[in-house]
Design an enzyme around this catalytic site. Structure first.
Site, PDB file in Angstrom:
ATOM      1  N   LYS A 195       0.860  -1.189   0.000  1.00  0.00           N
ATOM      2  CA  LYS A 195       0.000   0.000   0.000  1.00  0.00           C
ATOM      3  C   LYS A 195       0.891   1.232   0.000  1.00  0.00           C
ATOM      4  CE  LYS A 195      -4.481   0.761   0.257  1.00  0.00           C
ATOM      5  NZ  LYS A 195      -5.492  -0.198  -0.199  1.00  0.00           N
TER       6      LYS A 195
HETATM    7  N1  GLU Z   1      -7.152   0.136  -3.368  1.00  0.00           N
HETATM    8  C1  GLU Z   1      -7.930  -1.013  -3.678  1.00  0.00           C
HETATM    9  C2  GLU Z   1      -8.027  -1.944  -2.475  1.00  0.00           C
HETATM   10  O1  GLU Z   1      -7.872  -1.534  -1.348  1.00  0.00           O
HETATM   11  C3  GLU Z   1      -7.478  -1.699  -4.950  1.00  0.00           C
HETATM   12  C4  GLU Z   1      -6.062  -2.208  -4.931  1.00  0.00           C
HETATM   13  C5  GLU Z   1      -5.590  -2.702  -6.292  1.00  0.00           C
HETATM   14  O2  GLU Z   1      -6.370  -2.744  -7.201  1.00  0.00           O
HETATM   15  O3  GLU Z   1      -4.413  -3.027  -6.370  1.00  0.00           O
HETATM   16  O4  GLU Z   1      -8.343  -3.093  -2.600  1.00  0.00           O
END
Ligand code: GLU
Length: 427
Positions: free
Chosen positions: A117
């Site tokens: 993240k």
């Molecule tokens: N931000 C989204 C999540 O928390 C998508 C992450 C992604 O597609 O890599 O799942």
């Protein structure tokens, strides 16, 4: 305008921080599963944490310095995957929690990805488009050795969108001297994005809700739902649940919410937000605050806004029979037992909102093969993968006689730890 990152981010209402909330569940699941102590210690910590400084000359000529993060929780199942959020209160603990959640989320969905993240501590509402672009490009340059289609693949998250993904892709590509579309997902369709990606998280929430209702033998023809959050996830979830015959009786966003027991015209609300940006000033029912909205009597509650909305302070006032976590971490760990004791079932975030990363995976696959699927194909594949993930979590919860949440963690921990053992420890 820049946030002073030396001060810790003010935790919302002084709740336990999201990383603690994640760890409490992880610890419980490891105990139930009986995870080996060494593997527990391995999976407890992120493998890499990067903190960068992002200097930007603002529109007023002043130099401001922002702080950016990328936490790679692991890359056991494959390249790490996870979004980047821009927010004034984002900090390392939050990003760490969100990175581990991505590991479990990808494992549950059977994706060949680890978890990561990113975050930049800034207030996007106060930034011009030029400033946002400069922050994004400088953040990307700082992450050139980290990002890559085979190493770490970012995506949108809170306050980041297709345009920001396009800037990341462009910056990365300029440095690599070739167009690398697969370095990021959630891009505009014309530059390698996937059809259905924008709606994917909300569509996944709908699929998970329908699967849960079937399992719990809830009658879909006479159900009511309350949706907190009317951004990408909340609005699409509301719309698709409504299309399935579920009456949406309350909606909200940062500006506040509306309650109408007769049912809200969701499409009209979406139309309204597309011109007014928020629900503020609309006429969708009697006004309610975000706190009041959570306590409305309903069958299904979808918290799709942000973390720690349901805590030990309000958990006993929640009346929904089923909670489907559209956001990441909307229920803090201290509320879990209170909710379970009331007989309320929770479809946890790492399952319920995995539609986004599942279609991100499809986007990454399509970028690699250079052939793009139509929307029906994307949606059918999403439906299949979400349903399989739901069944896997459900069966694990039954096997361990526990909640869907701990079942989800156990399923993920089992898969990741088995692969870790197969790969072995190098060194
Ligand atoms: N931000 C989204 C999540 O928390 C998508 C992450 C992604 O597609 O890599 O799942």
């Amino acid at each position: 305008m820049a946030v002073d990152y030396k001060e810790p981010a003010p935790y919302r209402r002084g709740e336990p921080n999201p990383n603690e909330s994640m760890m409490v569940r992880f610890d419980k699941a490891c105990q139930l599963y009986g995870l080996d102590e060494g593997l527990y210690n391995y999976l407890k910590h992120p493998v890499k944490i990067i903190i960068v400084s992002i200097p930007v000359t603002m529109d007023n000529g002043k130099l401001e310095v922002f702080e950016g993060y990328r936490v790679i929780h692991d890359n056991i199942l494959g390249p790490s995957k996870g979004g980047i959020r821009y927010a004034p209160d984002v900090d390392l603990d939050e990003v760490k929690a969100l990175a581990s959640w991505m590991t479990w989320k990808c494992a549950i969905a059977n994706l060949p990805f680890g978890g990561a993240k990113g975050g930049v501590r800034c207030d996007p509402k106060k930034l011009s488009s030029r400033e946002l672009e400069l922050i994004t490009r400088r953040y990307t340059v700082n992450m050139l050795e980290i990002f890559g289609p085979d190493s770490d693949v970012p995506a949108p998250d809170m306050n980041t969108d297709e345009q920001i993904m396009a800037w990341i892709m462009d910056t990365y590509s300029m440095h690599k001297k070739e167009t690398v579309t697969g370095v990021v997902t959630g891009k505009p369709i014309v530059i390698g994005g996937s059809r259905g990606r924008r709606e994917a998280t909300g569509r996944g929430v709908m699929i998970a809700t329908m699967a849960a209702m079937k399992t719990l033998e809830m009658d879909t023809t006479s159900c009511t739902a309350v949706i907190q959050g009317f951004g990408n996830v909340g609005s699409v979830s509301a719309d698709l649940l409504n299309e399935k015959g579920i009456k949406i009786i309350a909606i909200s966003d940062v500006s506040g919410g509306y309650y109408d027991p007769k049912g809200i015209d969701v499409k009209r609300a979406i139309e309204y937000v597309s011109t007014h940006k928020t629900l503020e000033g609309g006429d969708f029912g009697s006004p309610v605050t975000n706190e009041e909205l959570l306590e409305i009597e309903c069958d299904i509650l979808v918290p799709a806004a942000k973390e720690d909305q349901i805590t030990a302070h309000n958990a006993d006032r929640i009346k929904a029979k089923l909670i489907v976590e559209g956001a990441n971490g909307p229920i803090s760990a201290d509320a879990d037992d209170i909710i379970a004791a009331k007989g309320t079932r929770v479809i946890p975030d790492i399952l319920a909102n995995s539609g986004g990363v599942i279609v991100s995976y499809f986007e990454w696959v399509q970028d690699r093969i250079g052939y793009f699927w139509d929307e029906d194909d994307v949606n059918a594949r999403l439906n299949r993968m979400m349903t399989e993930a739901f069944d896997a979590v459900y069966n694990t919860a039954i096997k361990y006689d526990t909640t869907f949440r701990l079942g989800a963690y156990i399923y993920a921990i089992d898969k990741v730890s088995k692969v870790l053992k197969l790969r072995g420890i190098y060194g």
